[in-house]
Design an enzyme around this catalytic site. Structure first.
Site, PDB file in Angstrom:
ATOM      1  CE  LYS A 172      -1.747   2.764   2.939  1.00  0.00           C
ATOM      2  NZ  LYS A 172      -1.718   4.023   2.173  1.00  0.00           N
ATOM      3  N   GLY A 225       7.250   4.642   8.277  1.00  0.00           N
ATOM      4  CA  GLY A 225       6.412   5.818   8.524  1.00  0.00           C
ATOM      5  C   GLY A 225       6.592   6.314   9.936  1.00  0.00           C
ATOM      6  CB  SER A 226       4.533   8.565  11.965  1.00  0.00           C
ATOM      7  OG  SER A 226       3.303   7.885  11.982  1.00  0.00           O
ATOM      8  CB  THR A 227       7.070   6.647  16.305  1.00  0.00           C
ATOM      9  OG1 THR A 227       8.409   6.751  15.790  1.00  0.00           O
ATOM     10  CG2 THR A 227       7.094   5.798  17.559  1.00  0.00           C
ATOM     11  N   GLY A 230       3.303   3.239  13.501  1.00  0.00           N
ATOM     12  CA  GLY A 230       4.014   1.983  13.764  1.00  0.00           C
ATOM     13  C   GLY A 230       3.435   1.251  14.969  1.00  0.00           C
ATOM     14  CD  GLU A 247      13.089   3.524   8.094  1.00  0.00           C
ATOM     15  OE1 GLU A 247      13.184   4.347   9.030  1.00  0.00           O
ATOM     16  OE2 GLU A 247      12.907   3.841   6.919  1.00  0.00           O
ATOM     17  CD  GLU A 381      10.435  11.740  11.905  1.00  0.00           C
ATOM     18  OE1 GLU A 381       9.355  11.169  12.086  1.00  0.00           O
ATOM     19  OE2 GLU A 381      11.389  11.233  11.289  1.00  0.00           O
TER      20      GLU A 381
END
Ligand code: TAP
Length: 487
Positions: A172, A225-227, A230, A247, A381
């Protein structure tokens, strides 16, 4: 330009018929209306991948590798088109998509094409009378969810090792940037990838991405992507306890010592944060300066940052393009207020450019902020051309600041002192360390982080291991094996 889902070797509309506009961040014009996958489409894609898996996984590894090599050649042959498509969809300057993104995508697929038949098992020296060997098997159907910052390159980072190891894929792309991924799927069909081996389902993360992560017929989910997302992926994966690879974000410390080569450090530090408009998980977004060189460094760094040419990504003179969306631009700019509220000072930028030609786009000037290590802008971030600067007096203080976030992806240092360089490489809590350079990436070198930056590694043999599971096989080669029960 392909604007449909790619399922079982064909481009098809979404079951619901719904589409989503993808915009050019240079002027926010609509580039295409792209089919938007829902749960029914993800189900279809997973079924197609399941059906393709037995044949694909048993195909000679060298043949799988050969298809990846043919794909690399096709990417090279279509470099200009892929680079332009990536530039209008993401806002990356064409000089980068032509010079870095497109060729690196080909190189990474090529690396994993060559790797396909190098994945060996082992024989384990066990007790007499037995042979024990370990097989590395593909996981099965792998779900992959990727973000919008390097969509073209991520096709190779994610699909290269997964396919080389014999898995089938449902990927995706981000809703904002699906176009080059769909073009790669088309090239895969052209070079002969069998139906169902690769399926692409553009759509909303909260719907298609979430469902893919939950899906009980998916054996692994790989996410970049973002934490925050995640963490959601980990929860969703618990349904069938699928393998997870993450990641996530970063807050890279880039440390300049008083013995650094300042020319190299100034240039390298600007690249570390401003390349790709700072939209990189490995960006050097915290600049730590030894107080003895801080004034001179800053003077040169600010001059260089102010001279970076912003403009239409398709202009080959452009060094920095727009951010990926208006929403993201506003989020990045809002961090200037966050910095000021905590006593930080905006030394450069902090706003959109005045240039009327760029007024409709998602542009942000290179932004440099002086802040304290515990301020939000030094901890969170920002993911834009936004660097927070702080000074230090000793190696101990520099290390404490560098390790003082919950992230741990990449970090760098500039020094001529060999002992210090290796000591920091050892002591930095970080998946990657760059010494007298920054943001170096190679398909052979493991890429990934620790802490809130995630787990698992992309690239190299490590990536092949991530996309396989181990089977231990015991063989009785001694015909006279004594029975356990003596009756
Ligand atoms: P994310 O939400 O993490 O988006 C990344 C991918 O995950 C996209 O494909 C997204 O889909 C999908 N996604 C969203 N929610 C999901 C869910 N519940 N389940 C499965 N997949 C889901 O990032 P974002 O909102 O685009 O950006 C926010 C911030 O994340 C950025 O400002 C930056 O700090 C960070 N970020 C980090 C990276 C890297 S490389 N580490 C990359 C991008 C962003 P849709 O986009 O289609 O909704």
């Amino acid at each position: 330009m392909q604007d449909q889902l790619f399922i079982n070797g064909r481009f098809v509309d979404a079951e619901s018929g719904e589409t989503l506009a993808t915009l050019n961040p240079h002027d926010n014009s609509v580039i295409a209306e792209v089919a938007m996958a829902g749960k029914a489409d993800v189900d279809k894609a997973v079924k197609a991948a399941q059906a393709a898996f037995p044949k694909w996984s048993r195909m000679a590894a060298m043949e799988r590798g050969h298809l990846l090599l043919k794909l690399s050649d096709a990417i090279d042959a279509n470099r200009q088109e892929l680079a332009e498509l990536e530039s209008i969809d993401t806002g990356h300057p064409l000089r980068d998509t032509l010079g870095l993104d497109a060729p690196r995508t080909a190189v990474t697929f090529r690396y994993f094409g060559g790797m396909a038949d190098k994945l060996e098992g082992t024989v384990i020296p066990v007790e007499e009378g037995f042979l024990n060997y370990m097989l590395r098997e593909p996981v099965g159907v792998v779900g992959q969810v990727v973000p919008w910052n390097f969509p073209l390159m991520f096709t190779s980072w994610k699909m290269g090792p997964a396919l080389a190891a014999g898995n089938c894929v449902v990927l995706k792309p981000a809703e904002l940037t699906p176009l080059t991924t769909l073009r790669i799927a088309e090239l895969m069909a052209e070079v002969g990838f069998p139906e169902g081996v690769v399926n692409i389902v553009p759509g909303l993360g909260s719907v298609a991405g979430q469902y893919l992560a939950e899906h009980s017929d998916v054996g692994k989910i790989a996410f970049t992507g973002s934490t925050a997302t995640g963490k959601r992926i980990v929860q969703a994966s618990s349904e069938n306890l699928k393998k997870v690879q993450l990641e996530l974000g970063g807050k890279g410390a880039n440390i300049v010592f008083n013995d650094a080569n300042l020319d190299a450090a100034v240039n390298g530090s600007a690249f570390a944060i401003f390349h790709n408009q700072g939209q990189a998980c490995i960006a050097g977004s915290r600049l730590l300066l030894h107080e003895a060189i801080a004034d001179e460094f800053l003077d040169r760094f600010l001059k260089l940052a102010a001279s970076i040419r912003l403009g239409n990504p398709l202009d080959l003179q452009t060094e920095m393009g727009p951010l990926t969306s208006r929403m993201h631009r506003d989020r990045v700019l809002s961090y200037c207020d966050v910095a000021r509220a905590e006593g930080g000072r905006v030394l450069l930028g902090g706003k959109a450019p005045d240039n009327a030609e760029l007024a409709e786009g998602c542009y942000v000037l290179p932004t440099v902020v002086k802040a304290s290590p515990l301020d939000r802008v030094s901890q969170e971030e920002v993911f834009g051309p936004f660097v927070s600067i702080t000074t230090f007096r000793s190696d101990e203080e520099a290390l404490a600041i560098a390790n003082g976030t919950q992230y741990g992806l990449g970090g760098g240092l500039w020094t001529r002192d060999l002992q210090r360089a290796h000591k920091f490489a050892r002591d930095m809590k970080s998946g990657m360390v760059w010494i007298n350079c920054y943001k170096r990436v190679n398909p052979g070198s493991p890429f990934g982080g620790v802490g809130l930056s995630g787990y698992g590694r992309e690239m190299g043999f490590e990536a092949m291991r991530e996309y396989t599971q181990v089977k231990s096989v015991w063989v009785n080669i001694d015909a006279d094996m004594r029975p356990y029960y003596s009756r």
